[in-house]
Write a protein that holds these residues in place. Structure first.
Motif, PDB file in Angstrom:
ATOM      1  N   TYR A  31       1.814  33.412  15.033  1.00 17.05           N
ATOM      2  CA  TYR A  31       3.284  33.147  15.243  1.00 17.05           C
ATOM      3  C   TYR A  31       3.694  34.741  13.893  1.00 17.05           C
ATOM      4  O   TYR A  31       3.414  34.657  13.440  1.00 17.05           O
ATOM      5  N   VAL A  32       3.904  35.853  15.595  1.00 23.91           N
ATOM      6  CA  VAL A  32       4.218  37.493  14.318  1.00 23.91           C
ATOM      7  C   VAL A  32       5.647  37.355  14.619  1.00 23.91           C
ATOM      8  O   VAL A  32       6.999  37.590  15.557  1.00 23.91           O
ATOM      9  N   ILE A  33       6.278  37.050  13.018  1.00 20.87           N
ATOM     10  CA  ILE A  33       7.735  36.843  13.084  1.00 20.87           C
ATOM     11  C   ILE A  33       8.417  38.513  13.093  1.00 20.87           C
ATOM     12  O   ILE A  33       8.394  38.803  11.689  1.00 20.87           O
ATOM     13  N   GLU A  34       8.964  39.049  13.996  1.00 17.98           N
ATOM     14  CA  GLU A  34       9.093  40.044  14.033  1.00 17.98           C
ATOM     15  C   GLU A  34      11.254  40.805  13.492  1.00 17.98           C
ATOM     16  O   GLU A  34      11.915  39.790  13.563  1.00 17.98           O
ATOM     17  N   ASN A  35      11.462  40.312  11.801  1.00 16.90           N
ATOM     18  CA  ASN A  35      12.442  40.566  10.813  1.00 16.90           C
ATOM     19  C   ASN A  35      12.842  41.584  11.316  1.00 16.90           C
ATOM     20  O   ASN A  35      12.712  42.071  10.636  1.00 16.90           O
ATOM     21  N   ASN A  36      13.858  41.903  12.516  1.00 11.92           N
ATOM     22  CA  ASN A  36      14.248  43.526  12.483  1.00 11.92           C
ATOM     23  C   ASN A  36      15.964  43.195  11.192  1.00 11.92           C
ATOM     24  O   ASN A  36      16.838  44.533  11.846  1.00 11.92           O
ATOM     25  N   TYR A  53       8.418  33.523   5.988  1.00  9.43           N
ATOM     26  CA  TYR A  53       7.287  33.133   6.415  1.00  9.43           C
ATOM     27  C   TYR A  53       7.458  31.752   6.383  1.00  9.43           C
ATOM     28  O   TYR A  53       6.157  31.818   6.292  1.00  9.43           O
ATOM     29  N   HIS A  54       8.082  31.090   5.848  1.00 13.36           N
ATOM     30  CA  HIS A  54       7.406  30.227   4.858  1.00 13.36           C
ATOM     31  C   HIS A  54       8.386  28.913   5.968  1.00 13.36           C
ATOM     32  O   HIS A  54       8.215  27.369   5.966  1.00 13.36           O
ATOM     33  N   ARG A  55       8.592  29.681   7.088  1.00 12.72           N
ATOM     34  CA  ARG A  55       9.206  28.269   7.882  1.00 12.72           C
ATOM     35  C   ARG A  55       7.756  27.617   8.188  1.00 12.72           C
ATOM     36  O   ARG A  55       8.539  26.487   8.776  1.00 12.72           O
ATOM     37  N   GLY A  56       6.942  28.233   8.167  1.00 15.42           N
ATOM     38  CA  GLY A  56       5.954  26.751   8.858  1.00 15.42           C
ATOM     39  C   GLY A  56       4.979  25.688   7.692  1.00 15.42           C
ATOM     40  O   GLY A  56       4.301  25.499   8.224  1.00 15.42           O
ATOM     41  N   VAL A  57       5.960  26.061   6.469  1.00 18.46           N
ATOM     42  CA  VAL A  57       5.325  24.944   5.571  1.00 18.46           C
ATOM     43  C   VAL A  57       5.441  23.972   6.336  1.00 18.46           C
ATOM     44  O   VAL A  57       4.159  22.766   5.723  1.00 18.46           O
ATOM     45  N   ALA A  58       6.296  22.921   6.342  1.00 19.62           N
ATOM     46  CA  ALA A  58       6.798  21.518   6.464  1.00 19.62           C
ATOM     47  C   ALA A  58       5.819  21.567   8.045  1.00 19.62           C
ATOM     48  O   ALA A  58       5.218  19.336   7.309  1.00 19.62           O
ATOM     49  N   TYR A  59       5.136  21.712   8.072  1.00 20.03           N
ATOM     50  CA  TYR A  59       3.849  21.960   9.390  1.00 20.03           C
ATOM     51  C   TYR A  59       2.845  22.028   8.990  1.00 20.03           C
ATOM     52  O   TYR A  59       1.385  21.929   9.547  1.00 20.03           O
ATOM     53  N   GLN A  99       4.367  37.559   4.129  1.00 21.14           N
ATOM     54  CA  GLN A  99       5.319  38.726   4.477  1.00 21.14           C
ATOM     55  C   GLN A  99       5.052  39.828   4.476  1.00 21.14           C
ATOM     56  O   GLN A  99       4.042  39.855   3.500  1.00 21.14           O
ATOM     57  N   VAL A 100       5.097  40.805   5.401  1.00 18.46           N
ATOM     58  CA  VAL A 100       4.671  42.219   5.184  1.00 18.46           C
ATOM     59  C   VAL A 100       5.261  43.279   5.914  1.00 18.46           C
ATOM     60  O   VAL A 100       6.759  42.978   6.457  1.00 18.46           O
ATOM     61  N   ASP A 101       5.341  44.569   5.017  1.00 18.35           N
ATOM     62  CA  ASP A 101       5.735  45.246   5.531  1.00 18.35           C
ATOM     63  C   ASP A 101       6.017  45.774   6.786  1.00 18.35           C
ATOM     64  O   ASP A 101       4.925  46.439   7.450  1.00 18.35           O
ATOM     65  N   GLY A 109     -10.887  28.792  14.072  1.00 19.03           N
ATOM     66  CA  GLY A 109      -9.565  27.466  14.523  1.00 19.03           C
ATOM     67  C   GLY A 109      -9.159  26.715  13.127  1.00 19.03           C
ATOM     68  O   GLY A 109      -9.869  25.088  13.594  1.00 19.03           O
ATOM     69  N   GLN A 110      -8.915  27.496  11.957  1.00 16.48           N
ATOM     70  CA  GLN A 110      -8.060  26.623  11.091  1.00 16.48           C
ATOM     71  C   GLN A 110      -7.042  26.681  11.883  1.00 16.48           C
ATOM     72  O   GLN A 110      -5.405  26.335  10.786  1.00 16.48           O
ATOM     73  N   GLY A 111      -6.116  26.670  13.295  1.00 15.21           N
ATOM     74  CA  GLY A 111      -4.809  26.876  13.517  1.00 15.21           C
ATOM     75  C   GLY A 111      -4.658  27.687  13.103  1.00 15.21           C
ATOM     76  O   GLY A 111      -3.838  29.050  13.071  1.00 15.21           O
ATOM     77  N   PRO A 112      -2.643  27.501  13.499  1.00 13.75           N
ATOM     78  CA  PRO A 112      -1.695  28.484  14.003  1.00 13.75           C
ATOM     79  C   PRO A 112      -1.476  28.641  12.203  1.00 13.75           C
ATOM     80  O   PRO A 112      -1.671  28.829  11.157  1.00 13.75           O
ATOM     81  N   ILE A 113      -0.677  30.526  12.327  1.00 14.17           N
ATOM     82  CA  ILE A 113      -0.637  30.986  11.633  1.00 14.17           C
ATOM     83  C   ILE A 113       0.814  31.825  11.687  1.00 14.17           C
ATOM     84  O   ILE A 113       1.056  32.527  12.602  1.00 14.17           O
ATOM     85  N   ILE A 114       1.626  32.083  10.530  1.00 15.84           N
ATOM     86  CA  ILE A 114       3.202  32.841  10.092  1.00 15.84           C
ATOM     87  C   ILE A 114       3.009  34.182   9.770  1.00 15.84           C
ATOM     88  O   ILE A 114       2.279  34.354   7.972  1.00 15.84           O
ATOM     89  N   VAL A 115       3.203  35.141  10.216  1.00 11.62           N
ATOM     90  CA  VAL A 115       3.031  36.637   9.950  1.00 11.62           C
ATOM     91  C   VAL A 115       4.664  37.452   9.851  1.00 11.62           C
ATOM     92  O   VAL A 115       4.881  37.523  11.222  1.00 11.62           O
ATOM     93  N   GLU A 116       5.060  37.311   8.265  1.00  9.65           N
ATOM     94  CA  GLU A 116       6.326  37.752   9.159  1.00  9.65           C
ATOM     95  C   GLU A 116       6.576  39.061   9.341  1.00  9.65           C
ATOM     96  O   GLU A 116       6.356  39.984   7.612  1.00  9.65           O
TER      97      GLU A 116
END
Lengths: 478, 336
Positions: free
Chosen positions: B183-188, B206-212, B218-220, B241-248
C-alpha cells in the motif's frame, strides 16, 4: 410436577427439525442450562438447553428423527424425587394447535414433472417410539419446468441445487471460488455451501470477516485479474454496505475501460422478506439492481432455475446479481442432474399457461401467483403465470406476448411499489401492447412501509395469495 | 513489527544505482511533468473537460516505485492517475486522447481522466471513488496469491482515502491472509482542500496498519532514490509472503486538487517553498550534475525528448476523432 420439553423453533424460518442426538440419557439429572439434545434446523445444528431442573424422565422423540414440528413434546423432565412413571402419566397432552398429525396421514409426494421418471422419495427415518408420527412434508411445490430438458432429474431442495451448481462449476473451472461470511467452516449461514470446504479446501472456499464493502471490492479485484469469484452476501440487506463497489466498480468498469476490463463475478444471497426479522433484514432489492446498466440480475423460483441460472451466472463474463429467497431454500423441486444443464439469463418462463389474465412474478412470489391461479381457476378465470426469472436483461417479449393473448395483467412482487419492477412492467406494457389491454395494469407489491415485526402487521405488509386473486379479478372485471 | 519514520536521505544510499538508471528516472519524471502541464493547458483551452487531477510535484513517487517492480506486478490507483499510467509504460498518445475524449483513448473516450485501464500493462485503473481502489487492489493481490504467481499488487492511495472505512477492511483481510500487496500512501498533505492535520487524528499515516499487524514506513516522497529504495524493500517483503506493507510517501501537489480548485487553503509561500526547495525533478537534475558528472547537454536532450513526446501526444489527441455515436451502446455487457 413434570414438565415437557418442546421442539423449539431455533430460527425465524424453522417449522420442523431433526433430533440429531440426545446428549442426556433417561434418568440423568438435569440442571437449567444443561444441553439436552442437538437439533438440526434448516440452517444449522443447534443445542437445546434445559430450562427446568430435575431428571430426564423420558425421551419422547428418539434421536435420528427428522421432520419434527416445532412445539412437539420431545422429552419429559420430572421434578427431583418425582416418580418418573408417575410423571409420565401426568404428562399434559400436547396443546391442540400443535397436534401432531396422524401417523397414517398420506405422505405428500415430492413434486415430479409429469414427463419425468418418478424418483423414489427418500425414506424417512423410522419413528421408533411410535408416539409421534412424521409430519407431512410442506405442501407440494409446483413442479420445475425443465423446458426441453429430458435428462435425469433429482428431487432436491433449492439450497441443495445451489450447492450442486457451485460445486459443479468449481469442478469445471479452477478459477471459480466462493467467498463470503460463514461459507466455509460454518457450511453457510443458510447451509447453502454445505460440504464445499470439504471438497475444495480453504483456498477456494473462503470465510471472510464481516466486511461487506471490503470483500465485495476484493472479489471485484480478483475478477478484474481474471478469476471468477462467487461472492455470497449473508443476505442482500448487508450488500448495501457494498453498494458502491457493486455499482461503481463491478457494473461500470467494462464500459469505462472501453471493453478492456470487466468483472466476471456473481454476487448471491437471500433477498426479500424472511420471517419476522423486521425492517432491516427484510427488503427486496430487485429494482435497485435492475436499474443499473452493466449488471445482470436474476431472481429464480424453481430448483431447476436456481441451478441452471446460477451455473449460467458463474459462466457469464459480466457481473451478475443473483437474488435468492430464504423462504424458498427448503422447498423441493425436480432438478436436472446434467452438469451442462443451463438456464439462459434473460428468458422468462411460463409457469402456468392461461387465457384470461397474465400474472407476472419472480422469486417466491411465483409460488403465490401459482396458488392464486388455482383459486382463480375455481372462479372460472384462467390465469397465465409468468415467472420472470431474469430482471435484467428483462424478457419484454414474453410479457408482451402474454398480454396480447390475455389482454390483462397483474404484476406481483415483494418489494415496495414505488419505482419498482411492477412500475417498469407497467411502462413496458404501455410501450409494447397498450392497444391490446382491456383493463389498466394492476400492481400487487409490498406495502410502502418499512417491514413491521408483529406477525399480523407483517402479513399485511407482504403480498398474499388473496391480494393477487383480488387484483386479477379486478382486471378481469369478475 | 517495523513501523518507522526513516530520516530524509540527505546523501543518497545509491552507490549501486547507475547514472543510466537515474537518467531514465529523470526522463520518466520529466515526461509526467510535461504531460501534466500540457494537460492543464489543454484543459484551459476547453479540449479536456470534467475533472482533471494533475500529478505535478508527485512524480518521484510513482517513478521510484515502478522502478522497484517486476514484470507482472499489478498497479491500481485513484483518479490522480496520469502519472501512474505513463510510469506503467502506457502510450502518452492513448492517455492524452482519453483526456480529450477521443476514440483513440485507452477507453475509446468513454472513461476520461479518472477511468483509464490497461490490463496489458498491468494497470487496473484509474478509480473515481476515493478509497474504492483499495479493496480492489487487495483483490489483485488475492489473485496473485490464488495463482501463486509470485507477483505483487501495488495499491496507491492518498491521504484523503486513508480515512475511508474500506481501507481498513482491506488492511485486515490483506494481513489476515498474508496477501502480497504494497500500500503506497501518497501523502500530498491535502485531501481536496482539507489538510491532513484537519482530517486525521494523527498526521503520520504510515502507522495506520498497526492494528492489523502491517508494518509501515515513512519516506521522503520528493526523493526518487529514497522512494525506490523503500519500494524495493516493501516489494521484497510482499513478494516473500510476509503479507502487506505500507509505505507513506511524503509528497506535495503543486496544482489544486483538480483543475477547478483555486487552492485557497494554503499559502502561495508554501507552494513556492516546495517548488524551489524540494522539487523532485530539480533535485535529481542537480544530483546528476553534481554527483554523476552528467553533462548539461545530455540532460537538455532528455528534456527535449520529453517535450517532443508530449507535443506529439497532444497533437494526436486533438486530431483523433470523437468516438462513433455507435460506441454509446458498446461495452456495457459482454456476450455470454
Amino acid at each position: 410436577m413434570a414438565s415437557e420439553v418442546l421442539m423449539p423453533a431455533l430460527s425465524p424460518t424453522m417449522t420442523e427439525g431433526k433430533i440429531a442426538r440426545w446428549v442426556k440419557n433417561v434418568g440423568e439429572p438435569v440442571h437449567a442450562g444443561d444441553v439436552l439434545a442437538e437439533i438440526e434446523t434448516d440452517k444449522a445444528t443447534m443445542e437445546v438447553e434445559a430450562v427446568d431442573e430435575g431428571v430426564l424422565a423420558k425421551i419422547v422423540i428418539p434421536e435420528g428423527t427428522d421432520h419434527v414440528p416445532i412445539n412437539t413434546p420431545i422429552a419429559v423432565i420430572a421434578e427431583n424425587g418425582e416418580d418418573v412413571r408417575e410423571a409420565e402419566a401426568k404428562r399434559r397432552p400436547a396443546p391442540a394447535q400443535n397436534k401432531v398429525p396422524d401417523a397414517k396421514a398420506p405422505e405428500a409426494k415430492a413434486p415430479v414433472p409429469p414427463d419425468q421418471e418418478a424418483e423414489p422419495t427418500p425414506p424417512r427415518p423410522a419413528i421408533r417410539d411410535g408416539a409421534v408420527a412424521a409430519p407431512p412434508r410442506p405442501p407440494p411445490a409446483p413442479a420445475a419446468d425443465p423446458g426441453e430438458y429430458t435428462g435425469k432429474t433429482v428431487t432436491q431442495t433449492v439450497r441443495e441445487a445451489l450447492r450442486d451448481a457451485i460445486a459443479e462449476e468449481m469442478r469445471r473451472d479452477n478459477s471459480v471460488f466462493l467467498l463470503g461470511e460463514e461459507v466455509a467452516e460454518y457450511q453457510g449461514a443458510y447451509k447453502v455451501s454445505q460440504g464445499l470446504l470439504q471438497e475444495f479446501g480453504p483456498r477456494r472456499v473462503i470465510d471472510t470477516p464481516i466486511t461487506e464493502q471490503g470483500f465485495a471490492g476484493l472479489g471485484i479485484g480478483a475478477a478484474f485479474a481474471g478469476l471468477r469469484p462467487i461472492v455470497e452476501f449473508m443476505t442482500f440487506n448487508f450488500a448495501m454496505q457494498a453498494m458502491d463497489q457493486l455499482i461503481n466498480s463491478a457494473a461500470k468498469t467494462r464500459y469505462m475501460s472501453g471493453g478492456q476490463m470487466a468483472a466476471p463475478i456473481v454476487f448471491r444471497g437471500p433477498n426479500g422478506i424472511a420471517s419476522r426479522v423486521a425492517a432491516q433484514h427484510s427488503q427486496c432489492y430487485a429494482s435497485w439492481y435492475a436499474h443499473v446498466p452493466g449488471l445482470k440480475v436474476v431472481a429464480p423460483y424453481t430448483g431447476a432455475d436456481y441451478k441452471g441460472l446460477l451455473k449460467s451466472a458463474i459462466r457469464d463474463p459480466n457481473p451478475v446479481i443473483f437474488l435468492e429467497h430464504e423462504l424458498v431454500y427448503g422447498e423441493s423441486f425436480a432438478v436436472p442432474e446434467d452438469p451442462e444443464f443451463l438456464v439462459p439469463i434473460g428468458k422468462a418462463r411460463i409457469a402456468r399457461p392461461g387465457d384470461h389474465v397474465t400474472i407476472t412474478a419472480f422469486s417466491r412470489m411465483v409460488k403465490l401467483a401459482l396458488q392464486a391461479a388455482e383459486e382463480l381457476e375455481k372462479a372460472g378465470i384462467s390465469a397465465e403465470v409468468i415467472d420472470l426469472r431474469s430482471l435484467r436483461p428483462f424478457d419484454v417479449e414474453a410479457v408482451a406476448e402474454s398480454v396480447k393473448k390475455t389482454n390483462r395483467i397483474v404484476s406481483v412482487e415483494e418489494g415496495w411499489p414505488f419505482a419498482a419492477i411492477g412500475s417498469e412492467i407497467a411502462a413496458i406494457v404501455m410501450e409494447e401492447c397498450f392497444d391490446w389491454l382491456d383493463a389498466p395494469l394492476k400492481r400487487v407489491a409490498g406495502k410502502d412501509v418499512p417491514l413491521p415485526y408483529a406477525a399480523n402487521l407483517e402479513r399485511l405488509a407482504v403480498p398474499q395469495v388473496e391480494d393477487i386473486v383480488a387484483a386479477a379479478r379486478e382486471v378481469a372485471y369478475r | 513489527m517495523a513501523v518507522a519514520r526513516k530520516p530524509n536521505r540527505v546523501k543518497p544510499a545509491d552507490a549501486q544505482i547507475s547514472a543510466e538508471t537515474l537518467k531514465r528516472w529523470y526522463a520518466d519524471m520529466l515526461l509526467i511533468r510535461r504531460f501534466e502541464e500540457r494537460a492543464g493547458q489543454m484543459y484551459g483551452m476547453g479540449l479536456i473537460g470534467g475533472f482533471c487531477h494533475l500529478y505535478i510535484g508527485q512524480e518521484a513517487v510513482v517513478v521510484g516505485v515502478q522502478a522497484a517492480l517486476q514484470e507482472g506486478d499489478t498497479i491500481i490507483t485513484s483518479y490522480r492517475d496520469h502519472g501512474h499510467m505513463l510510469a506503467c509504460g502506457m502510450d502518452p498518445k492513448g492517455v492524452m486522447s482519453e483526456l480529450t475524449g477521443r476514440r483513440c483513448g485507452y477507453s475509446h473516450g468513454k472513461g476520461g481522466s479518472m477511468h483509464m485501464f490497461s490490463p496489458e500493462k498491468n494497470f487496473f485503473g484509474g478509480h473515481g471513488i476515493v478509497g474504492a481502489q483499495v479493496p480492489i487492489g487487495t483483490g489483485l493481490a488475492f489473485a496473485h496469491r490464488y495463482r501463486d504467481d509470485g507477483r505483487i499488487s501495488v495499491t496507491y492511495l492518498g491521504d484523503g482515502a486513508i480515512n475511508q472505512g474500506q481501507v481498513y477492511e482491506s488492511f485486515n483481510m490483506a494481513s489476515l491472509w498474508k496477501l502480497p500487496v504494497v500500500y503506497v500512501i501518497e501523502n500530498n498533505r491535502y485531501g481536496m482542500g482539507t489538510s491532513v492535520s484537519r482530517a486525521s487524528a494523527r498526521t503520520d499515516l504510515y502507522h495506520r496498519g498497526v492494528a492489523y499487524g502491517i508494518p509501515g514506513e515513512q519516506v521522503d516522497g520528493m526523493d526518487v532514490v529514497a522512494v525506490n529504495e523503500a519500494a524495493l524493500e516493501a516489494a521484497e517483503h510482499a513478494r516473500a509472503g510476509q503479507g502487506p506493507i505500507i509505505v507513506e510517501m511524503l509528497t506535495y501537489r503543486y496544482r489544486g486538487h483538480s483543475m477547478s480548485d483555486p487552492a485557497k487553503y494554503r499559502t502561495k509561500d508554501e507552494v513556492n517553498r516546495m517548488r524551489t526547495e524540494h522539487d523532485p525533478i530539480d533535485h535529481l537534475r542537480q544530483r546528476l550534475l553534481d554527483e554523476y558528472s552528467a553533462r548539461e547537454d545530455e540532460l537538455k536532450q532528455i528534456e527535449k525528448r520529453a517535450r517532443d513526446i508530449v507535443i506529439e501526444a497532444a497533437q494526436f489527441a486533438q486530431d483523433c476523432p470523437e468516438p462513433d455515436p455507435s460506441e454509446l451502446w458498446t461495452d456495457v455487457l459482454a456476450e455470454a
